[in-house]
Scaffold this motif. Structure first.
Motif, PDB file in Angstrom:
ATOM      1  N   TYR A  65       0.807  -1.155   0.082  1.00  0.00           N
ATOM      2  CA  TYR A  65       0.001  -0.151  -0.150  1.00  0.00           C
ATOM      3  C   TYR A  65       0.904   1.057  -0.009  1.00  0.00           C
ATOM      4  N   HIS A  66       0.239   2.122  -0.684  1.00  0.00           N
ATOM      5  CA  HIS A  66       1.111   3.374  -0.973  1.00  0.00           C
ATOM      6  C   HIS A  66       0.009   4.655  -0.870  1.00  0.00           C
ATOM      7  N   HIS A  67       0.626   5.755  -0.874  1.00  0.00           N
ATOM      8  CA  HIS A  67      -0.211   6.937  -0.694  1.00  0.00           C
ATOM      9  C   HIS A  67      -1.035   7.156  -2.273  1.00  0.00           C
ATOM     10  N   VAL A  68      -2.270   6.882  -2.011  1.00  0.00           N
ATOM     11  CA  VAL A  68      -3.159   7.214  -3.200  1.00  0.00           C
ATOM     12  C   VAL A  68      -4.287   8.193  -2.931  1.00  0.00           C
TER      13      VAL A  68
ATOM     14  N   ASN B 273      -5.586  -0.006  13.222  1.00  0.00           N
ATOM     15  CA  ASN B 273      -5.297  -0.836  11.799  1.00  0.00           C
ATOM     16  C   ASN B 273      -5.296   0.240  10.599  1.00  0.00           C
ATOM     17  N   ALA B 274      -6.031   1.145  10.554  1.00  0.00           N
ATOM     18  CA  ALA B 274      -6.016   2.165   9.556  1.00  0.00           C
ATOM     19  C   ALA B 274      -4.699   2.763   9.299  1.00  0.00           C
ATOM     20  N   VAL B 275      -4.231   3.303  10.385  1.00  0.00           N
ATOM     21  CA  VAL B 275      -2.993   3.885  10.385  1.00  0.00           C
ATOM     22  C   VAL B 275      -1.777   3.036   9.867  1.00  0.00           C
ATOM     23  N   SER B 276      -1.652   1.699  10.326  1.00  0.00           N
ATOM     24  CA  SER B 276      -0.805   0.832  10.416  1.00  0.00           C
ATOM     25  C   SER B 276      -0.837   0.379   8.666  1.00  0.00           C
TER      26      SER B 276
ATOM     27  N   THR C 169      -8.832   3.768  -1.446  1.00  0.00           N
ATOM     28  CA  THR C 169      -8.552   4.425  -0.068  1.00  0.00           C
ATOM     29  C   THR C 169      -9.982   3.646   0.916  1.00  0.00           C
ATOM     30  N   VAL C 170     -11.109   3.939   0.130  1.00  0.00           N
ATOM     31  CA  VAL C 170     -12.268   3.534   0.959  1.00  0.00           C
ATOM     32  C   VAL C 170     -12.272   2.076   1.294  1.00  0.00           C
ATOM     33  N   PRO C 171     -11.924   1.106   0.212  1.00  0.00           N
ATOM     34  CA  PRO C 171     -12.007  -0.219   0.344  1.00  0.00           C
ATOM     35  C   PRO C 171     -11.053  -0.688   1.608  1.00  0.00           C
TER      36      PRO C 171
ATOM     37  N   SER D  89      -2.606   7.616   5.448  1.00  0.00           N
ATOM     38  CA  SER D  89      -2.945   7.257   6.779  1.00  0.00           C
ATOM     39  C   SER D  89      -3.883   8.067   7.506  1.00  0.00           C
ATOM     40  N   ASP D  90      -3.858   9.240   7.543  1.00  0.00           N
ATOM     41  CA  ASP D  90      -4.733  10.109   7.758  1.00  0.00           C
ATOM     42  C   ASP D  90      -6.233  10.282   7.433  1.00  0.00           C
ATOM     43  N   THR D  91      -6.154  10.309   5.874  1.00  0.00           N
ATOM     44  CA  THR D  91      -7.460   9.917   5.568  1.00  0.00           C
ATOM     45  C   THR D  91      -8.050   8.524   5.604  1.00  0.00           C
TER      46      THR D  91
END
Length: 103
Positions: free
Chosen positions: A11-14, A40-43, A20-22, A48-50
Motif C-alpha cells: 500500500y502507498h499514498h493514493v 489498523n487504519a494507520v498501520s 482508499t475507501v475499501p 494514513s490520516d485519510t
C-alpha cells in the motif's frame, strides 16, 4: 477478500477513493474496538490520516467513541483553525450529537 496484512506490504499514498475507501472498510472490519480500528487504519501506511478519518467514522458509528478519548480530545487548542476549537468556529455551540461527533 483482502486483509490488512495483505494490504500493508504494497500500500502507498493514493488519492482515489477506489484505493482508499475499501482499505478503510477492511481496517474497520478487522477491528474489535474503536481504537483498534484506528490503529489498523494507520498501520496500513500510505494516506494514513485519510484512512483513519474514514475508518474512524465507521468505527464511531458502530462502537461509539470511548468517553476517555472524547474527554481527552475535547477542547484542544485548535487555533490553527482561527478559534479555540474547530467545532466552535464552524458550528458555534453544539446543537446536536452529530455536531459533537464531527469535530
Amino acid at each position: 477478500k483482502r486483509t490488512c496484512d495483505e494490504i500493508r506490504p504494497t500500500y502507498h499514498h493514493v488519492e482515489t477513493c477506489q484505493e482508499t475507501v475499501p482499505e478503510a472498510i477492511i481496517a474497520f472490519l478487522e477491528s474489535v474496538s474503536f481504537e483498534d480500528a484506528l490503529r489498523n487504519a494507520v498501520s496500513l501506511g500510505g494516506d494514513s490520516d485519510t484512512l483513519a478519518c474514514i475508518t474512524g467514522g465507521i468505527a464511531e458509528a458502530f462502537y461509539g467513541m470511548p468517553q476517555k478519548l472524547r474527554d481527552e480530545t475535547s477542547g484542544k487548542d485548535m487555533s490553527c483553525f482561527g478559534g479555540t476549537s474547530a467545532r466552535d468556529k464552524t458550528f458555534g455551540e453544539p446543537r446536536s450529537r452529530y455536531n459533537t461527533l464531527v469535530m
